[in-house]
Design a protein around this motif. Structure first.
Motif, PDB file in Angstrom:
ATOM      1  N   LEU A  93       5.306 -10.265  15.163  1.00  0.00           N
ATOM      2  CA  LEU A  93       4.417 -10.945  14.247  1.00  0.00           C
ATOM      3  C   LEU A  93       3.179 -10.057  14.118  1.00  0.00           C
ATOM      4  O   LEU A  93       2.451  -9.870  15.085  1.00  0.00           O
ATOM      5  N   THR A  94       2.975  -9.456  12.950  1.00  0.00           N
ATOM      6  CA  THR A  94       1.935  -8.441  12.809  1.00  0.00           C
ATOM      7  C   THR A  94       0.705  -8.964  12.075  1.00  0.00           C
ATOM      8  O   THR A  94       0.805  -9.867  11.238  1.00  0.00           O
ATOM      9  N   ALA A  95      -0.427  -8.378  12.408  1.00  0.00           N
ATOM     10  CA  ALA A  95      -1.704  -8.756  11.815  1.00  0.00           C
ATOM     11  C   ALA A  95      -1.776  -8.286  10.365  1.00  0.00           C
ATOM     12  O   ALA A  95      -1.098  -7.327   9.968  1.00  0.00           O
ATOM     13  N   PRO A  96      -2.605  -8.933   9.522  1.00  0.00           N
ATOM     14  CA  PRO A  96      -2.699  -8.576   8.110  1.00  0.00           C
ATOM     15  C   PRO A  96      -3.083  -7.118   7.861  1.00  0.00           C
ATOM     16  O   PRO A  96      -2.661  -6.530   6.861  1.00  0.00           O
ATOM     17  N   ASP A  97      -3.865  -6.510   8.775  1.00  0.00           N
ATOM     18  CA  ASP A  97      -4.297  -5.134   8.533  1.00  0.00           C
ATOM     19  C   ASP A  97      -3.131  -4.145   8.579  1.00  0.00           C
ATOM     20  O   ASP A  97      -3.216  -3.056   8.002  1.00  0.00           O
ATOM     21  N   VAL A  98      -2.024  -4.506   9.220  1.00  0.00           N
ATOM     22  CA  VAL A  98      -0.856  -3.626   9.231  1.00  0.00           C
ATOM     23  C   VAL A  98      -0.284  -3.512   7.825  1.00  0.00           C
ATOM     24  O   VAL A  98       0.059  -2.433   7.357  1.00  0.00           O
ATOM     25  N   ALA A  99      -0.188  -4.637   7.123  1.00  0.00           N
ATOM     26  CA  ALA A  99       0.343  -4.634   5.762  1.00  0.00           C
ATOM     27  C   ALA A  99      -0.547  -3.811   4.828  1.00  0.00           C
ATOM     28  O   ALA A  99      -0.056  -3.219   3.864  1.00  0.00           O
ATOM     29  N   GLU A 100      -1.838  -3.767   5.113  1.00  0.00           N
ATOM     30  CA  GLU A 100      -2.765  -3.028   4.252  1.00  0.00           C
ATOM     31  C   GLU A 100      -2.588  -1.524   4.388  1.00  0.00           C
ATOM     32  O   GLU A 100      -2.930  -0.764   3.471  1.00  0.00           O
ATOM     33  N   ASP A 101      -2.070  -1.057   5.515  1.00  0.00           N
ATOM     34  CA  ASP A 101      -1.783   0.367   5.721  1.00  0.00           C
ATOM     35  C   ASP A 101      -0.326   0.585   5.330  1.00  0.00           C
ATOM     36  O   ASP A 101       0.586   0.377   6.125  1.00  0.00           O
ATOM     37  N   VAL A 102      -0.095   1.014   4.087  1.00  0.00           N
ATOM     38  CA  VAL A 102       1.262   1.077   3.537  1.00  0.00           C
ATOM     39  C   VAL A 102       2.163   1.967   4.383  1.00  0.00           C
ATOM     40  O   VAL A 102       3.313   1.621   4.669  1.00  0.00           O
ATOM     41  N   GLU A 103       1.658   3.113   4.818  1.00  0.00           N
ATOM     42  CA  GLU A 103       2.480   4.042   5.600  1.00  0.00           C
ATOM     43  C   GLU A 103       2.833   3.462   6.958  1.00  0.00           C
ATOM     44  O   GLU A 103       3.969   3.609   7.428  1.00  0.00           O
ATOM     45  N   LEU A 104       1.877   2.800   7.590  1.00  0.00           N
ATOM     46  CA  LEU A 104       2.148   2.194   8.896  1.00  0.00           C
ATOM     47  C   LEU A 104       3.157   1.056   8.745  1.00  0.00           C
ATOM     48  O   LEU A 104       4.119   0.961   9.522  1.00  0.00           O
ATOM     49  N   ALA A 105       2.952   0.190   7.740  1.00  0.00           N
ATOM     50  CA  ALA A 105       3.883  -0.920   7.523  1.00  0.00           C
ATOM     51  C   ALA A 105       5.290  -0.394   7.263  1.00  0.00           C
ATOM     52  O   ALA A 105       6.269  -0.923   7.809  1.00  0.00           O
ATOM     53  N   ASP A 106       5.409   0.648   6.452  1.00  0.00           N
ATOM     54  CA  ASP A 106       6.730   1.216   6.160  1.00  0.00           C
ATOM     55  C   ASP A 106       7.379   1.751   7.431  1.00  0.00           C
ATOM     56  O   ASP A 106       8.580   1.582   7.656  1.00  0.00           O
ATOM     57  N   SER A 107       6.576   2.380   8.294  1.00  0.00           N
ATOM     58  CA  SER A 107       7.132   3.020   9.488  1.00  0.00           C
ATOM     59  C   SER A 107       7.626   2.019  10.527  1.00  0.00           C
ATOM     60  O   SER A 107       8.498   2.347  11.333  1.00  0.00           O
ATOM     61  N   VAL A 108       7.066   0.788  10.535  1.00  0.00           N
ATOM     62  CA  VAL A 108       7.495  -0.208  11.519  1.00  0.00           C
ATOM     63  C   VAL A 108       8.373  -1.292  10.909  1.00  0.00           C
ATOM     64  O   VAL A 108       8.759  -2.240  11.601  1.00  0.00           O
ATOM     65  N   SER A 109       8.675  -1.166   9.612  1.00  0.00           N
ATOM     66  CA  SER A 109       9.551  -2.159   8.983  1.00  0.00           C
ATOM     67  C   SER A 109      10.900  -2.163   9.696  1.00  0.00           C
ATOM     68  O   SER A 109      11.324  -1.158  10.266  1.00  0.00           O
ATOM     69  N   MET A 110      11.567  -3.298   9.652  1.00  0.00           N
ATOM     70  CA  MET A 110      12.864  -3.395  10.325  1.00  0.00           C
ATOM     71  C   MET A 110      13.846  -2.383   9.749  1.00  0.00           C
ATOM     72  O   MET A 110      14.651  -1.790  10.478  1.00  0.00           O
ATOM     73  N   ALA A 111      13.784  -2.177   8.424  1.00  0.00           N
ATOM     74  CA  ALA A 111      14.690  -1.218   7.795  1.00  0.00           C
ATOM     75  C   ALA A 111      14.461   0.186   8.340  1.00  0.00           C
ATOM     76  O   ALA A 111      15.412   0.904   8.676  1.00  0.00           O
ATOM     77  N   MET A 112      13.178   0.595   8.452  1.00  0.00           N
ATOM     78  CA  MET A 112      12.894   1.937   8.959  1.00  0.00           C
ATOM     79  C   MET A 112      13.198   2.040  10.447  1.00  0.00           C
ATOM     80  O   MET A 112      13.705   3.076  10.913  1.00  0.00           O
ATOM     81  N   MET A 113      12.922   0.992  11.204  1.00  0.00           N
ATOM     82  CA  MET A 113      13.218   1.037  12.630  1.00  0.00           C
ATOM     83  C   MET A 113      14.714   1.245  12.869  1.00  0.00           C
ATOM     84  O   MET A 113      15.114   1.940  13.803  1.00  0.00           O
ATOM     85  N   LEU A 114      15.551   0.672  12.008  1.00  0.00           N
ATOM     86  CA  LEU A 114      16.989   0.880  12.142  1.00  0.00           C
ATOM     87  C   LEU A 114      17.377   2.304  11.777  1.00  0.00           C
ATOM     88  O   LEU A 114      18.295   2.875  12.374  1.00  0.00           O
ATOM     89  N   VAL A 115      16.685   2.894  10.810  1.00  0.00           N
ATOM     90  CA  VAL A 115      16.935   4.304  10.485  1.00  0.00           C
ATOM     91  C   VAL A 115      16.563   5.182  11.674  1.00  0.00           C
ATOM     92  O   VAL A 115      17.292   6.114  12.041  1.00  0.00           O
ATOM     93  N   LEU A 116      15.435   4.884  12.313  1.00  0.00           N
ATOM     94  CA  LEU A 116      15.009   5.679  13.474  1.00  0.00           C
ATOM     95  C   LEU A 116      16.018   5.595  14.609  1.00  0.00           C
ATOM     96  O   LEU A 116      16.138   6.535  15.406  1.00  0.00           O
TER      97      LEU A 116
END
Length: 297
Positions: A93-116
């Motif tokens: 459950l992430t804080a709103p400021d994570v969503a505001e950082d587009v690159e950070l949000a993309d890097s921790v998204s479930m889709a990207m985490m599965l790619v990693l």
């Protein structure tokens, strides 16, 4: 924290970088519980350092956390080999400021985490440190124990690997919310056609029950199969509800049964359609949904 009394400056330095260090460990491991353990190990290592001799304390701490995470990645890999069913990253459950950082949000998204998850441990470390946190090759070299030239090659290989597997575009928060709202309406009303209209033809559904909660034993592929699975499963059970939440930087759905958290479902969207559905039911992986986790770069 263990390790005896510490000078205020050393403690303050660790605390000031804690969110960054947790984020590095989590992106490398996909497990918040293991990331917390790595932070404890990092603290113990840091407590034994002559801090006056450290020129760049941020880079030094990142080096420690990376080395600890690499060691734990290998242990985690062995655990995954005996894991019951599909293994999914632990949702946060992430804080709103994570969503505001587009690159950070993309890097921790479930889709990207599965790619990693498809990278080798060293490739994953190099990719995360370079592409997400912007470390230079010399700093990464010290963290992973490779020469700068080797790190450049690993970074190139990892970027190519990720580019071929990641979502084709960074989906906006608004687009994800709209897809979730439509998905929620279709599932709550039993609208099969509405659900089929949202799903990509080759959509993949993954469920992680960890052998503790019921979940699909293997990936379910195809819009018709996924739609029938979802509607069939939900219509058979009374007392469930869905609520939106901010998970791993993006909107997701929280399933509750009889008012208690039962599952988290995150989406992958490609070309406007849902191409991935990731449902985490393993209770051991839901503890970080109780309160917001702060991430940082």
């Amino acid at each position: 924290m263990r390790g005896g009394p510490m000078p205020g400056t050393a403690t303050d330095t660790f605390v000031n970088h804690r969110n960054l260090l947790f984020t590095v460990a989590y992106e490398m491991l996909g497990s918040a519980a293991d990331a917390e353990d790595v932070l404890q190990e990092t603290w113990l290592k840091w407590s034994g350092v002559e801090h006056d001799t450290v020129e760049n304390q941020r880079a030094y701490l990142v080096r420690i956390v990376t080395r600890q995470a690499l060691g734990r990645l290998r242990t985690l890999g062995r655990r995954k080999e005996t894991y019951v069913g599909s293994w999914l990253p632990e949702p946060l459950l992430t804080a709103p400021d994570v969503a505001e950082d587009v690159e950070l949000a993309d890097s921790v998204s479930m889709a990207m985490m599965l790619v990693l998850e498809t990278l080798t441990p060293t490739e994953r470390a190099v990719f995360v440190l370079r592409e997400v946190f912007g470390l230079d090759y010399d700093e990464i070299s010290a963290a992973v124990g490779k020469t700068p030239a080797a790190v450049r090659q690993i970074a190139h290989r990892a970027r190519s690997h990720v580019a071929a597997r990641r979502p084709r575009e960074v989906v906006t928060q608004a687009a994800t919310r709209a897809a979730l709202a439509a998905f929620q309406r279709a599932t709550e009303t039993g609208d099969l056609q509405g659900l089929l209209d949202l799903l990509a033809p080759d959509v993949v559904f993954l469920g992680d029950g960890g052998g503790v909660k019921q979940a699909v034993a293997r990936p379910v592929v195809g819009a018709a199969k996924v739609a029938r699975l979802l509607l069939g499963g939900l219509t058979r059970v009374a007392g469930w509800s869905m609520e939106p939440a901010q998970v791993n930087g993006y909107p997701a759905l929280v399933f509750k049964f009889a008012g208690e958290l039962d599952a988290v479902i995150a989406l992958r969207i490609d070309d406007g359609l849902i191409s991935g559905l990731y449902a985490v039911r393993n209770p051991a992986k839901l503890s970080h949904m109780a309160q917001e986790t702060r991430l940082a770069r």
